[in-house]
Motif scaffolding. Structure first.
Motif, short mmCIF file in Angstrom:
data_model
loop_
_atom_site.label_atom_id
_atom_site.label_comp_id
_atom_site.label_asym_id
_atom_site.label_seq_id
_atom_site.Cartn_x
_atom_site.Cartn_y
_atom_site.Cartn_z
N LYS A 235 18.96 -9.52 6.02
CA LYS A 235 19.71 -10.39 5.16
C LYS A 235 18.91 -10.73 4.21
O LYS A 235 19.59 -11.42 2.93
CB LYS A 235 19.99 -11.84 5.93
N ASP A 236 17.64 -10.16 3.72
CA ASP A 236 16.93 -10.42 2.63
C ASP A 236 17.35 -9.78 1.35
O ASP A 236 18.37 -8.83 1.33
CB ASP A 236 15.54 -10.28 2.81
N PRO A 237 17.17 -10.09 0.07
CA PRO A 237 17.71 -9.64 -1.13
C PRO A 237 17.29 -8.21 -1.33
O PRO A 237 18.14 -7.47 -1.68
CB PRO A 237 16.99 -10.36 -2.32
N LEU A 238 16.04 -7.76 -0.82
CA LEU A 238 15.80 -6.30 -1.03
C LEU A 238 15.96 -5.32 0.37
O LEU A 238 15.59 -4.10 0.16
CB LEU A 238 14.28 -6.21 -1.54
N LEU A 239 16.51 -6.01 1.34
CA LEU A 239 16.53 -5.36 2.44
C LEU A 239 15.28 -4.71 3.08
O LEU A 239 15.39 -3.71 3.62
CB LEU A 239 17.59 -4.14 2.54
N LEU A 240 14.17 -5.63 2.89
CA LEU A 240 12.91 -5.24 3.62
C LEU A 240 12.65 -5.74 5.05
O LEU A 240 12.15 -5.03 5.58
CB LEU A 240 11.80 -5.86 2.72
N LYS B 148 13.84 2.88 -7.54
CA LYS B 148 12.57 2.47 -7.48
C LYS B 148 12.13 2.62 -6.12
O LYS B 148 13.05 2.14 -5.15
CB LYS B 148 12.35 0.93 -7.86
N ASP B 149 11.06 3.09 -5.72
CA ASP B 149 10.55 3.13 -4.18
C ASP B 149 10.29 1.69 -3.40
O ASP B 149 9.94 0.79 -4.09
CB ASP B 149 9.26 4.03 -4.13
N LEU B 150 10.83 1.70 -2.33
CA LEU B 150 10.46 0.46 -1.54
C LEU B 150 9.92 1.07 -0.21
O LEU B 150 9.56 2.10 -0.13
CB LEU B 150 11.90 -0.27 -0.96
N PRO B 151 9.32 0.09 0.28
CA PRO B 151 8.28 0.66 1.57
C PRO B 151 9.42 1.12 2.75
O PRO B 151 10.52 0.76 2.57
CB PRO B 151 7.64 -0.52 2.22
N VAL B 152 9.06 1.89 3.70
CA VAL B 152 9.87 2.46 4.84
C VAL B 152 10.54 1.36 5.34
O VAL B 152 9.77 0.32 5.67
CB VAL B 152 8.85 3.15 5.54
N ALA B 153 11.63 1.38 5.59
CA ALA B 153 12.50 0.31 5.91
C ALA B 153 12.74 0.16 7.55
O ALA B 153 12.57 -0.92 8.07
CB ALA B 153 14.04 0.33 5.54
N ILE B 154 13.07 1.30 8.24
CA ILE B 154 13.32 1.34 9.63
C ILE B 154 12.46 2.35 10.22
O ILE B 154 12.38 3.54 10.00
CB ILE B 154 14.65 1.69 9.96
N LYS B 155 11.63 1.94 11.23
CA LYS B 155 10.83 2.56 11.91
C LYS B 155 11.14 2.92 13.63
O LYS B 155 11.69 1.73 14.29
CB LYS B 155 9.24 2.08 11.99
N PRO B 156 10.85 3.87 14.36
CA PRO B 156 10.93 3.94 15.70
C PRO B 156 10.55 2.79 16.63
O PRO B 156 9.39 2.38 16.32
CB PRO B 156 10.48 5.35 16.13
N THR B 157 11.20 2.27 17.34
CA THR B 157 10.59 1.37 18.31
C THR B 157 10.93 2.08 19.60
O THR B 157 9.74 2.68 20.20
CB THR B 157 11.71 0.01 18.34
N VAL B 158 12.07 1.99 20.42
CA VAL B 158 12.15 2.76 21.64
C VAL B 158 12.62 4.07 21.55
O VAL B 158 12.57 4.72 22.54
CB VAL B 158 13.23 1.83 22.59
N GLU B 159 12.77 4.47 20.32
CA GLU B 159 13.27 5.92 20.26
C GLU B 159 12.22 6.55 19.66
O GLU B 159 11.00 6.11 19.13
CB GLU B 159 14.41 6.15 19.02
N LYS B 160 12.22 8.00 19.69
CA LYS B 160 11.19 8.88 19.25
C LYS B 160 11.08 8.78 17.67
O LYS B 160 10.28 8.79 17.08
CB LYS B 160 11.32 10.27 19.79
N PRO C 166 0.79 -1.26 0.06
CA PRO C 166 -0.01 0.02 -0.01
C PRO C 166 0.96 1.16 -0.03
O PRO C 166 0.25 2.38 -0.61
CB PRO C 166 -0.86 0.01 1.33
N GLN C 167 2.04 1.26 0.79
CA GLN C 167 2.99 2.56 0.91
C GLN C 167 3.44 2.83 -0.64
O GLN C 167 3.54 3.86 -1.17
CB GLN C 167 3.87 2.45 1.80
N VAL C 168 3.96 1.67 -1.39
CA VAL C 168 4.63 1.91 -2.30
C VAL C 168 3.41 2.37 -3.48
O VAL C 168 3.92 3.13 -4.30
CB VAL C 168 5.50 0.50 -3.05
N ILE C 169 2.35 1.72 -3.49
CA ILE C 169 1.23 2.17 -4.26
C ILE C 169 0.77 3.62 -4.12
O ILE C 169 0.76 4.45 -5.06
CB ILE C 169 -0.13 1.44 -4.13
#
Length: 532
Positions: free
Chosen positions: A158-163, A115-127, A42-45
């Motif tokens: 470790k995956d090919p597209l770093l998703l 080419k756009d990919l989905p957001v890779a890294i999102k906050p967890t314990v950080e703001k 959905p994000q890439v769309i």
């Protein structure tokens, strides 16, 4: 002295377990499966639909990477993995329910078509997931970044597209609130040495206030397992080469050849910059030979809560690719969010050293594949105080290569993106041993405050001025004699602003040759603008 060994993106396989062909087929299968999944994300769309929706805006670049939706800022984690270049970036989501900055993500097989990919890294314990860099190992990619209100964070993919990123359970691995010494925990980079340990730098400063009287420095840390890190002290403190008030953040530290290393970084006072010098891996100490600027404008400031665009080339992200090239991107800021997007990246550039260890800066060769419709002029004399319109050379997305002997001219240069009436243009000129880009277009947005970019360039006796100019609708980048580069955002208002002229003042000059090409779009939705 032991030599440092940085892990690059070369992948090694255990062929005793399976054949190379089997491994390749397995990797290709997973890669293609991920690609199919990404097209339905959905994000890439949403990114694709927004790119299509904003295609008609006149300032949208054709061949620079630009925001897919909302606002982008610092490039992060540039790396070469699994046959692809991956670029991450600070992404300010447009969703009001989203909390914090994330790492946006794009990939390319050639550093040109992204080419756009989905957001890779999102906050967890950080703001927010702020700036950081990556390290490529034979079977994984390690990301290290600054988590605001937390500290330095680690994740592995470790995956090919770093998703798929797995967070380190010890995050933050270098906490903000548990300091061993006098340093800031901010914007890390990471590498590995031949002693088997990982090393990281934290952007920092000492004394005073940023922008006023502080001194920039970077602090080093060491770890065996990526979870427990030991502070080693300051790797480098600069109290001489840069200006007072410049901090040293967003570090990128890689070998550059000739036994030297280069530290690319950013200061909140003067933006993109770097150092070339000698690194001792045993003492983890860096001694610079010299300092250079990637941004040549005035210091950045704030106006009405928004950053005025006084510094064109901002924060870097760099990597060593499979060809051994030191490649870097910087971001360039604008304020186009009302048009559905904001922020672009510079063109990818390579850094290398000449025999005398002086810096060489070039756009990546892959950009040549975008060229079409070549025009050429040779042996043109530009008379004293004259301007010649190059009638067959015009466009809004172009590359121009010019070789000019200044002769007795006190000032010479080109006007590009020039309107038919000559009143609006971008000025590129050489005088007083400086190459300068100036915006001569009207600025209708009060938030914009564009100042000239002016870099020092001294020509040797009988050396011509060699300019490689990239024009891309709202950005102009100039590489001069492979020794300096200048980049500036510009905003033509007149739709006829596509003409090119050359001029000389105070004496005549000779243009040995000028070649120009129209440039193809790297974005499918902007193909209709090619050559226009």
């Amino acid at each position: 002295m032991r030599q440092i060994r940085f892990i690059t993106a070369v992948v090694f396989f255990n062929t005793s377990l399976m054949s190379v062909a089997q491994i390749s087929n397995k990797g290709d299968s997973e890669f293609n499966m991920q690609l199919r999944e990404v097209t339905q994300n959905p994000q890439v769309i949403a990114f694709r639909k927004n790119r299509e929706a904003i295609a008609n805006f006149s300032h949208r670049p054709l061949y620079h990477f630009s925001a897919p939706l909302g606002r982008i800022h610092d490039p992060n984690g540039l790396c070469y993995w699994n046959g692809q270049y991956h670029l991450f970036y600070q992404y300010f989501d447009t969703d009001p329910e989203t909390d914090g900055i994330r790492w946006g993500h794009t990939y390319s097989s050639d550093l040109v078509h992204w080419k756009d990919l989905p957001v890779a890294i999102k906050p967890t314990v950080e703001k927010s997931s702020f700036s950081g860099q990556t390290l490529v190992e034979k079977d994984r990619v390690i990301a290290m970044w600054h988590g605001t209100n937390a500290g330095s964070m680690i994740a592995i993919a470790k995956d090919p597209l770093l998703l798929n990123w797995e967070m380190n359970p010890n995050n933050p691995v270098i906490p903000e609130n548990d300091k061993e010494g006098p340093y800031q925990v901010f914007d890390p980079c990471i590498w590995k040495q031949d002693d088997g340990f990982y090393y990281a730098l934290s952007g920092s400063y000492k004394n005073g206030r940023v922008g006023k009287d502080c001194i920039g420095e970077v602090h080093a840390f060491k770890s065996k397992d990526l979870s427990e890190w030991k502070w080693l002290g300051a790797m480098f403190t600069d109290s001489i080469l840069s200006e007072p008030g410049e901090d040293m953040v967003v570090p990128n530290f890689w070998p550059i050849g000739n036994g030297k290393h280069m530290l690319l970084c950013f200061s909140h006072k003067r933006a993109g910059r770097g150092y070339v010098g000698t690194y001792n891996p045993e003492t983890v100490n860096f001694v610079p030979d010299y300092h250079f600027r990637a941004n040549h404008g005035a210091k950045a400031d704030r106006k009405g809560g928004l950053r005025s665009i006084n510094s064109s080339v901002h924060a870097p992200s760099a990597t060593i690719d499979d060809k051994g090239r030191y490649i870097a991107f910087f971001n360039m800021v604008d304020y186009k969010e009302k048009e559905g997007w904001s922020g672009i990246m510079t063109l990818p550039r390579t850094y290398s050293l000449a025999k005398d260890n002086s810096i060489r800066i070039r756009p990546v060769k892959e950009l040549e594949k975008l060229r079409f419709n070549q025009q050429k002029i040779e042996n043109l004399v530009i008379k004293t105080d004259s301007e010649i319109k190059l009638k067959d050379i015009k466009g809004k997305a172009m590359e121009i290569n010019a070789v000019i002997y200044p002769g007795k001219a006190k000032e010479l240069g080109l006007k590009v993106l020039q309107s038919a009436n000559g009143l609006e243009y971008t000025l590129i000129h050489f005088s007083n041993n400086k190459i300068t880009i100036e915006n001569k277009h009207p600025l209708r947005d009060e938030r914009l405050k564009l100042v000239p970019e002016s870099a020092s360039l001294t020509l040797q006796e009988n050396e011509p001025l060699k300019l490689q100019i990239f024009i891309d609708r709202s950005v102009v980048e100039v590489f001069a004699n492979e020794r300096v580069s200048c980049s500036l955002r510009v905003y033509p208002e007149d739709n006829t602003a596509r003409e090119v002229s050359i001029f000389s003042k105070g004496g005549s000059a000779k243009m040995v040759s000028l070649k120009s090409w129209q440039m193809r779009s790297v974005w499918p939705e902007l193909k209709f603008k090619e050559g226009k």
